[in-house]
Design a protein around this motif. Structure first.
Motif, PDB file in Angstrom:
ATOM      1  N   CYS A   1      -0.027 -11.809   6.305  1.00 33.76           N
ATOM      2  CA  CYS A   1       0.560 -10.699   5.552  1.00 33.76           C
ATOM      3  C   CYS A   1       2.087 -10.831   5.493  1.00 33.76           C
ATOM      4  O   CYS A   1       2.738 -11.044   6.516  1.00 33.76           O
ATOM      5  N   GLY A   2       2.633 -10.686   4.294  1.00 37.00           N
ATOM      6  CA  GLY A   2       4.076 -10.722   4.104  1.00 37.00           C
ATOM      7  C   GLY A   2       4.690  -9.345   3.928  1.00 37.00           C
ATOM      8  O   GLY A   2       5.857  -9.133   4.228  1.00 37.00           O
ATOM      9  N   CYS A   3       3.879  -8.378   3.473  1.00 38.50           N
ATOM     10  CA  CYS A   3       4.414  -7.025   3.236  1.00 38.50           C
ATOM     11  C   CYS A   3       4.422  -6.180   4.506  1.00 38.50           C
ATOM     12  O   CYS A   3       5.063  -5.134   4.553  1.00 38.50           O
ATOM     13  N   LYS A   4       3.693  -6.639   5.545  1.00 39.12           N
ATOM     14  CA  LYS A   4       3.632  -5.979   6.862  1.00 39.12           C
ATOM     15  C   LYS A   4       2.858  -4.672   6.828  1.00 39.12           C
ATOM     16  O   LYS A   4       2.961  -3.871   7.732  1.00 39.12           O
ATOM     17  N   ARG A   5       2.032  -4.461   5.805  1.00 38.53           N
ATOM     18  CA  ARG A   5       1.289  -3.206   5.679  1.00 38.53           C
ATOM     19  C   ARG A   5      -0.218  -3.409   5.575  1.00 38.53           C
ATOM     20  O   ARG A   5      -0.956  -2.477   5.297  1.00 38.53           O
ATOM     21  N   SER A   6      -0.701  -4.607   5.809  1.00 35.96           N
ATOM     22  CA  SER A   6      -2.119  -4.905   5.733  1.00 35.96           C
ATOM     23  C   SER A   6      -2.910  -4.106   6.772  1.00 35.96           C
ATOM     24  O   SER A   6      -2.450  -3.902   7.896  1.00 35.96           O
ATOM     25  N   ALA A   7      -4.100  -3.696   6.410  1.00 37.73           N
ATOM     26  CA  ALA A   7      -5.000  -3.049   7.372  1.00 37.73           C
ATOM     27  C   ALA A   7      -5.690  -4.097   8.239  1.00 37.73           C
ATOM     28  O   ALA A   7      -6.328  -3.762   9.225  1.00 37.73           O
TER      29      ALA A   7
ATOM     30  N   ALA B   1       5.509  -8.418  13.227  1.00 42.71           N
ATOM     31  CA  ALA B   1       5.052  -7.110  12.749  1.00 42.71           C
ATOM     32  C   ALA B   1       6.192  -6.247  12.221  1.00 42.71           C
ATOM     33  O   ALA B   1       5.961  -5.340  11.432  1.00 42.71           O
ATOM     34  N   CYS B   2       7.425  -6.536  12.633  1.00 46.32           N
ATOM     35  CA  CYS B   2       8.561  -5.686  12.237  1.00 46.32           C
ATOM     36  C   CYS B   2       9.145  -6.066  10.888  1.00 46.32           C
ATOM     37  O   CYS B   2       9.779  -5.257  10.233  1.00 46.32           O
ATOM     38  N   GLY B   3       8.962  -7.330  10.490  1.00 46.16           N
ATOM     39  CA  GLY B   3       9.492  -7.806   9.221  1.00 46.16           C
ATOM     40  C   GLY B   3      10.922  -8.312   9.279  1.00 46.16           C
ATOM     41  O   GLY B   3      11.465  -8.753   8.279  1.00 46.16           O
ATOM     42  N   LYS B   4      11.539  -8.274  10.455  1.00 46.71           N
ATOM     43  CA  LYS B   4      12.949  -8.667  10.582  1.00 46.71           C
ATOM     44  C   LYS B   4      13.151 -10.123  10.991  1.00 46.71           C
ATOM     45  O   LYS B   4      14.274 -10.618  10.951  1.00 46.71           O
ATOM     46  N   SER B   5      12.093 -10.821  11.376  1.00 51.05           N
ATOM     47  CA  SER B   5      12.206 -12.198  11.848  1.00 51.05           C
ATOM     48  C   SER B   5      12.798 -13.103  10.766  1.00 51.05           C
ATOM     49  O   SER B   5      12.475 -12.978   9.584  1.00 51.05           O
ATOM     50  N   LYS B   6      13.615 -14.019  11.176  1.00 49.62           N
ATOM     51  CA  LYS B   6      14.165 -15.033  10.263  1.00 49.62           C
ATOM     52  C   LYS B   6      13.210 -16.222  10.155  1.00 49.62           C
ATOM     53  O   LYS B   6      13.456 -17.151   9.405  1.00 49.62           O
ATOM     54  N   SER B   7      12.111 -16.186  10.921  1.00 50.12           N
ATOM     55  CA  SER B   7      11.119 -17.266  10.946  1.00 50.12           C
ATOM     56  C   SER B   7       9.783 -16.796  10.385  1.00 50.12           C
ATOM     57  O   SER B   7       8.727 -17.127  10.906  1.00 50.12           O
ATOM     58  N   GLN B   8       9.808 -15.979   9.327  1.00 51.72           N
ATOM     59  CA  GLN B   8       8.596 -15.413   8.747  1.00 51.72           C
ATOM     60  C   GLN B   8       7.574 -16.495   8.443  1.00 51.72           C
ATOM     61  O   GLN B   8       7.944 -17.581   8.037  1.00 51.72           O
TER      62      GLN B   8
ATOM     63  N   GLN C   1       8.200  -9.937   2.270  1.00 48.79           N
ATOM     64  CA  GLN C   1       7.981 -10.358   0.880  1.00 48.79           C
ATOM     65  C   GLN C   1       6.738  -9.679   0.340  1.00 48.79           C
ATOM     66  O   GLN C   1       5.902  -9.203   1.096  1.00 48.79           O
ATOM     67  N   ARG C   2       6.610  -9.638  -0.980  1.00 51.46           N
ATOM     68  CA  ARG C   2       5.478  -8.971  -1.642  1.00 51.46           C
ATOM     69  C   ARG C   2       4.332  -9.926  -1.929  1.00 51.46           C
ATOM     70  O   ARG C   2       3.645  -9.793  -2.947  1.00 51.46           O
ATOM     71  N   SER C   3       4.107 -10.845  -1.052  1.00 52.94           N
ATOM     72  CA  SER C   3       3.013 -11.798  -1.183  1.00 52.94           C
ATOM     73  C   SER C   3       2.727 -12.369   0.205  1.00 52.94           C
ATOM     74  O   SER C   3       3.542 -12.244   1.109  1.00 52.94           O
ATOM     75  N   PRO C   4       1.559 -12.992   0.362  1.00 46.90           N
ATOM     76  CA  PRO C   4       1.240 -13.554   1.671  1.00 46.90           C
ATOM     77  C   PRO C   4       2.008 -14.850   1.943  1.00 46.90           C
ATOM     78  O   PRO C   4       2.550 -15.472   1.022  1.00 46.90           O
ATOM     79  N   TYR C   5       2.030 -15.209   3.206  1.00 44.28           N
ATOM     80  CA  TYR C   5       2.543 -16.504   3.647  1.00 44.28           C
ATOM     81  C   TYR C   5       1.331 -17.381   3.920  1.00 44.28           C
ATOM     82  O   TYR C   5       0.507 -17.046   4.771  1.00 44.28           O
TER      83      TYR C   5
END
Length: 79
Positions: free
Chosen positions: A61-67, A26-33, A8-12
């Motif tokens: 992080c929701g976008c998975k691209r945070s430093a 880290a992959c973004g594929k989890s159904k338990s984000q 998602q384009r926002s944090p959890y």
């Protein structure tokens, strides 16, 4: 898969408990984000542990691209 899936384009925002470990997807594929459910198997991605130092609300992080993985650093606002 070289890039993670943007969950998602926002944090959890998650309430964490001091001393507990949380495994961020880290992959973004989890159904338990934002947490890992093993969906990364077969990829180069591995979950990232976050150990809470104190009780409180954390922005994962929701976008998975945070430093600052696994925490949100606002990168999603630039995507």
């Amino acid at each position: 898969m070289n890039e993670p899936v943007m969950a998602q384009r926002s944090p959890y925002f998650v309430d964490v408990v001091a001393g507990e470990s949380y495994w961020w997807c880290a992959c973004g594929k989890s159904k338990s984000q934002p947490f890992c459910d093993g969906s990364h198997k077969g990829t180069a991605f591995t979950p990232v542990e976050y150990k809470a130092e104190k009780d409180g609300r954390i922005a994962f992080c929701g976008c998975k691209r945070s430093a600052e993985k696994p925490l949100c650093d606002g990168t999603h606002t630039k995507l």
